[in-house]
Design a protein around this motif. Structure first.
Motif, PDB file in Angstrom:
ATOM      1  N   GLY A   1       5.120  -4.001-109.479  1.00 35.69           N
ATOM      2  CA  GLY A   1       4.879  -4.691-110.733  1.00 35.69           C
ATOM      3  C   GLY A   1       5.021  -6.197-110.652  1.00 35.69           C
ATOM      4  O   GLY A   1       4.558  -6.909-111.555  1.00 35.69           O
ATOM      5  N   ASN A   2       5.653  -6.675-109.579  1.00 33.59           N
ATOM      6  CA  ASN A   2       5.813  -8.123-109.434  1.00 33.59           C
ATOM      7  C   ASN A   2       4.505  -8.790-109.027  1.00 33.59           C
ATOM      8  O   ASN A   2       3.564  -8.138-108.562  1.00 33.59           O
ATOM      9  CB  ASN A   2       6.872  -8.430-108.384  1.00 33.59           C
TER      10      ASN A   2
ATOM     11  N   VAL B   1     -12.119  -5.066-103.291  1.00 35.62           N
ATOM     12  CA  VAL B   1     -10.679  -5.245-103.391  1.00 35.62           C
ATOM     13  C   VAL B   1     -10.322  -5.235-104.878  1.00 35.62           C
ATOM     14  O   VAL B   1     -11.060  -5.794-105.695  1.00 35.62           O
ATOM     15  CB  VAL B   1     -10.285  -6.596-102.746  1.00 35.62           C
ATOM     16  N   PRO B   2      -9.203  -4.603-105.255  1.00 34.16           N
ATOM     17  CA  PRO B   2      -8.822  -4.593-106.682  1.00 34.16           C
ATOM     18  C   PRO B   2      -8.739  -6.011-107.249  1.00 34.16           C
ATOM     19  O   PRO B   2      -8.394  -6.972-106.553  1.00 34.16           O
ATOM     20  CB  PRO B   2      -7.450  -3.912-106.656  1.00 34.16           C
ATOM     21  N   ASN B   3      -9.034  -6.125-108.519  1.00 36.94           N
ATOM     22  CA  ASN B   3      -8.984  -7.427-109.193  1.00 36.94           C
ATOM     23  C   ASN B   3      -7.599  -8.046-109.199  1.00 36.94           C
ATOM     24  O   ASN B   3      -7.447  -9.232-109.504  1.00 36.94           O
ATOM     25  CB  ASN B   3      -9.468  -7.288-110.644  1.00 36.94           C
ATOM     26  N   ARG B   4      -6.605  -7.252-108.873  1.00 38.88           N
ATOM     27  CA  ARG B   4      -5.235  -7.784-108.818  1.00 38.88           C
ATOM     28  C   ARG B   4      -5.085  -8.800-107.688  1.00 38.88           C
ATOM     29  O   ARG B   4      -4.133  -9.582-107.667  1.00 38.88           O
ATOM     30  CB  ARG B   4      -4.236  -6.641-108.604  1.00 38.88           C
ATOM     31  N   PHE B   5      -6.014  -8.767-106.745  1.00 41.40           N
ATOM     32  CA  PHE B   5      -5.989  -9.707-105.623  1.00 41.40           C
ATOM     33  C   PHE B   5      -6.916 -10.879-105.943  1.00 41.40           C
ATOM     34  O   PHE B   5      -8.104 -10.672-106.223  1.00 41.40           O
ATOM     35  CB  PHE B   5      -6.480  -9.026-104.341  1.00 41.40           C
TER      36      PHE B   5
ATOM     37  N   LEU C   1      -6.129 -21.410 -97.707  1.00 46.21           N
ATOM     38  CA  LEU C   1      -6.624 -20.231 -98.427  1.00 46.21           C
ATOM     39  C   LEU C   1      -5.422 -19.373 -98.778  1.00 46.21           C
ATOM     40  O   LEU C   1      -4.774 -18.818 -97.907  1.00 46.21           O
ATOM     41  CB  LEU C   1      -7.613 -19.429 -97.586  1.00 46.21           C
ATOM     42  N   ASN C   2      -5.112 -19.324-100.059  1.00 48.02           N
ATOM     43  CA  ASN C   2      -3.950 -18.577-100.524  1.00 48.02           C
ATOM     44  C   ASN C   2      -4.394 -17.257-101.141  1.00 48.02           C
ATOM     45  O   ASN C   2      -5.539 -17.107-101.592  1.00 48.02           O
ATOM     46  CB  ASN C   2      -3.171 -19.407-101.537  1.00 48.02           C
ATOM     47  N   LEU C   3      -3.479 -16.311-101.149  1.00 47.57           N
ATOM     48  CA  LEU C   3      -3.772 -14.995-101.711  1.00 47.57           C
ATOM     49  C   LEU C   3      -2.707 -14.665-102.751  1.00 47.57           C
ATOM     50  O   LEU C   3      -1.528 -14.624-102.412  1.00 47.57           O
ATOM     51  CB  LEU C   3      -3.788 -13.938-100.615  1.00 47.57           C
ATOM     52  N   HIS C   4      -3.149 -14.453-103.967  1.00 51.05           N
ATOM     53  CA  HIS C   4      -2.223 -14.101-105.041  1.00 51.05           C
ATOM     54  C   HIS C   4      -2.445 -12.642-105.409  1.00 51.05           C
ATOM     55  O   HIS C   4      -3.593 -12.210-105.547  1.00 51.05           O
ATOM     56  CB  HIS C   4      -2.440 -14.992-106.264  1.00 51.05           C
ATOM     57  N   ILE C   5      -1.351 -11.918-105.566  1.00 51.45           N
ATOM     58  CA  ILE C   5      -1.448 -10.491-105.890  1.00 51.45           C
ATOM     59  C   ILE C   5      -0.646 -10.228-107.164  1.00 51.45           C
ATOM     60  O   ILE C   5       0.560 -10.520-107.221  1.00 51.45           O
ATOM     61  CB  ILE C   5      -0.910  -9.596-104.755  1.00 51.45           C
ATOM     62  N   ASN C   6      -1.315  -9.698-108.157  1.00 52.41           N
ATOM     63  CA  ASN C   6      -0.651  -9.350-109.419  1.00 52.41           C
ATOM     64  C   ASN C   6      -0.274  -7.874-109.436  1.00 52.41           C
ATOM     65  O   ASN C   6      -0.899  -7.034-108.781  1.00 52.41           O
ATOM     66  CB  ASN C   6      -1.596  -9.607-110.602  1.00 52.41           C
ATOM     67  N   SER C   7       0.760  -7.590-110.208  1.00 51.18           N
ATOM     68  CA  SER C   7       1.151  -6.191-110.467  1.00 51.18           C
ATOM     69  C   SER C   7       1.164  -5.348-109.190  1.00 51.18           C
ATOM     70  O   SER C   7       0.442  -4.353-109.063  1.00 51.18           O
ATOM     71  CB  SER C   7       0.186  -5.558-111.480  1.00 51.18           C
ATOM     72  N   LEU C   8       1.980  -5.753-108.262  1.00 52.14           N
ATOM     73  CA  LEU C   8       2.007  -5.114-106.944  1.00 52.14           C
ATOM     74  C   LEU C   8       2.264  -3.615-107.036  1.00 52.14           C
ATOM     75  O   LEU C   8       3.061  -3.140-107.851  1.00 52.14           O
ATOM     76  CB  LEU C   8       3.068  -5.783-106.075  1.00 52.14           C
ATOM     77  N   GLU C   9       1.571  -2.874-106.160  1.00 54.03           N
ATOM     78  CA  GLU C   9       1.697  -1.421-106.088  1.00 54.03           C
ATOM     79  C   GLU C   9       2.190  -1.018-104.695  1.00 54.03           C
ATOM     80  O   GLU C   9       2.038  -1.781-103.746  1.00 54.03           O
ATOM     81  CB  GLU C   9       0.347  -0.765-106.375  1.00 54.03           C
ATOM     82  N   LEU C  10       2.722   0.198-104.609  1.00 53.95           N
ATOM     83  CA  LEU C  10       3.229   0.678-103.323  1.00 53.95           C
ATOM     84  C   LEU C  10       2.145   0.613-102.242  1.00 53.95           C
ATOM     85  O   LEU C  10       2.420   0.278-101.088  1.00 53.95           O
ATOM     86  CB  LEU C  10       3.743   2.110-103.457  1.00 53.95           C
ATOM     87  N   GLY C  11       0.913   0.927-102.632  1.00 51.83           N
ATOM     88  CA  GLY C  11      -0.187   0.954-101.670  1.00 51.83           C
ATOM     89  C   GLY C  11      -0.597  -0.410-101.156  1.00 51.83           C
ATOM     90  O   GLY C  11      -1.410  -0.502-100.222  1.00 51.83           O
ATOM     91  N   ASP C  12      -0.034  -1.454-101.739  1.00 53.72           N
ATOM     92  CA  ASP C  12      -0.346  -2.797-101.252  1.00 53.72           C
ATOM     93  C   ASP C  12       0.480  -3.145-100.014  1.00 53.72           C
ATOM     94  O   ASP C  12       0.234  -4.163 -99.368  1.00 53.72           O
ATOM     95  CB  ASP C  12      -0.062  -3.841-102.340  1.00 53.72           C
TER      96      ASP C  12
END
Lengths: 113, 114
Positions: free
Chosen positions: B16-17, B60-64, B74-85
């Motif tokens: 979720g972070n 790739v999910p929109n969370r990325f 080039l940075n990568l932001h991930i929203n609402s992290l899931e176990l599968g990430d």
């Protein structure tokens, strides 16, 4: 669609013995071919590449690979391995005209003393 | 002098972070990439930028969300992290869009979602 198959997930070999890591690919268009090496806890490092011309390609650390178009293969070889060659080896193809790499699932080479 | 550097090297976070991974290259390359390596060592491209312009955006999910403030970053932001990430994320760069140049990879960021 393109795909890359590395038939061996693990290859154990004794030090100073020769080794061959196999790579086969499937593609409906011409491809560029690559081998990368990944040492533990590190990123991938380019070993060698085939773009065109001579089908035998020499790379770093004494590795070489041969492109065989009829068999759609790009096997990696080294005549005498060292302990320091222990790593994960990845074969990759890039279909010409695309901006993509397709990687195989890797072969873990373990060199034994 | 590290050619392609990623931070952090390790990242452990709860589900979720939101988290970010940063990548910088000092090679003067025009093209940068994000790859994901799963637990079976399978590498798959996620994004590619050329001179700050997005040129590859795989399924790739929109969370990325990638962000390229300039061609060296080039940075990568991930929203609402899931176990599968949970995976190792690799940044890479190349002189141009053509894959004949080969890539220079960073040493990876091991993300663990708990």
């Amino acid at each position: 669609a393109q795909s890359v198959t590395q038939l061996d997930s693990q290859v154990p070999v004794f030090e100073e013995a020769p080794v061959e890591l196999r790579c086969n690919y499937s593609s409906s268009v011409s491809v560029y071919l690559f081998w990368y090496v990944q040492y533990p806890n590190q990123g991938l490092q380019l070993l060698l590449k085939y773009l065109s011309g001579s089908t035998l390609v020499k790379g770093i650390n004494g590795f070489e690979a041969e492109f065989n178009k009829s068999q759609t293969s790009f096997h990696l070889r080294k005549p005498s391995v060292h302990i320091s060659d222990t790593a994960e080896y990845f074969c990759a193809v890039s279909p010409r005209g695309t901006y993509k790499y397709i990687f195989g699932t890797g072969t873990r080479l373990k060199v034994l003393a | 002098d590290t050619a392609v550097s990623q931070t952090p090297k390790y990242l452990v976070t709860q589900m979720g972070n939101d988290k970010s991974i940063k990548c910088e290259q000092n090679l003067g390359h025009d093209t940068m990439y994000w790859y994901k390596q799963d637990s079976k060592k399978f590498l798959k491209i996620m994004f590619s930028y050329n001179n700050k312009e997005l040129i590859i955006n795989e399924t790739v999910p929109n969370r990325f969300s990638p962000k390229s403030p300039d061609k060296a970053h080039l940075n990568l932001h991930i929203n609402s992290l899931e176990l599968g990430d949970s995976a190792v994320y690799f940044c890479a760069s190349s002189p141009g869009q053509g894959f004949q140049y080969g890539y220079t990879f960073g040493s990876g960021t091991r993300l663990t979602v708990v």
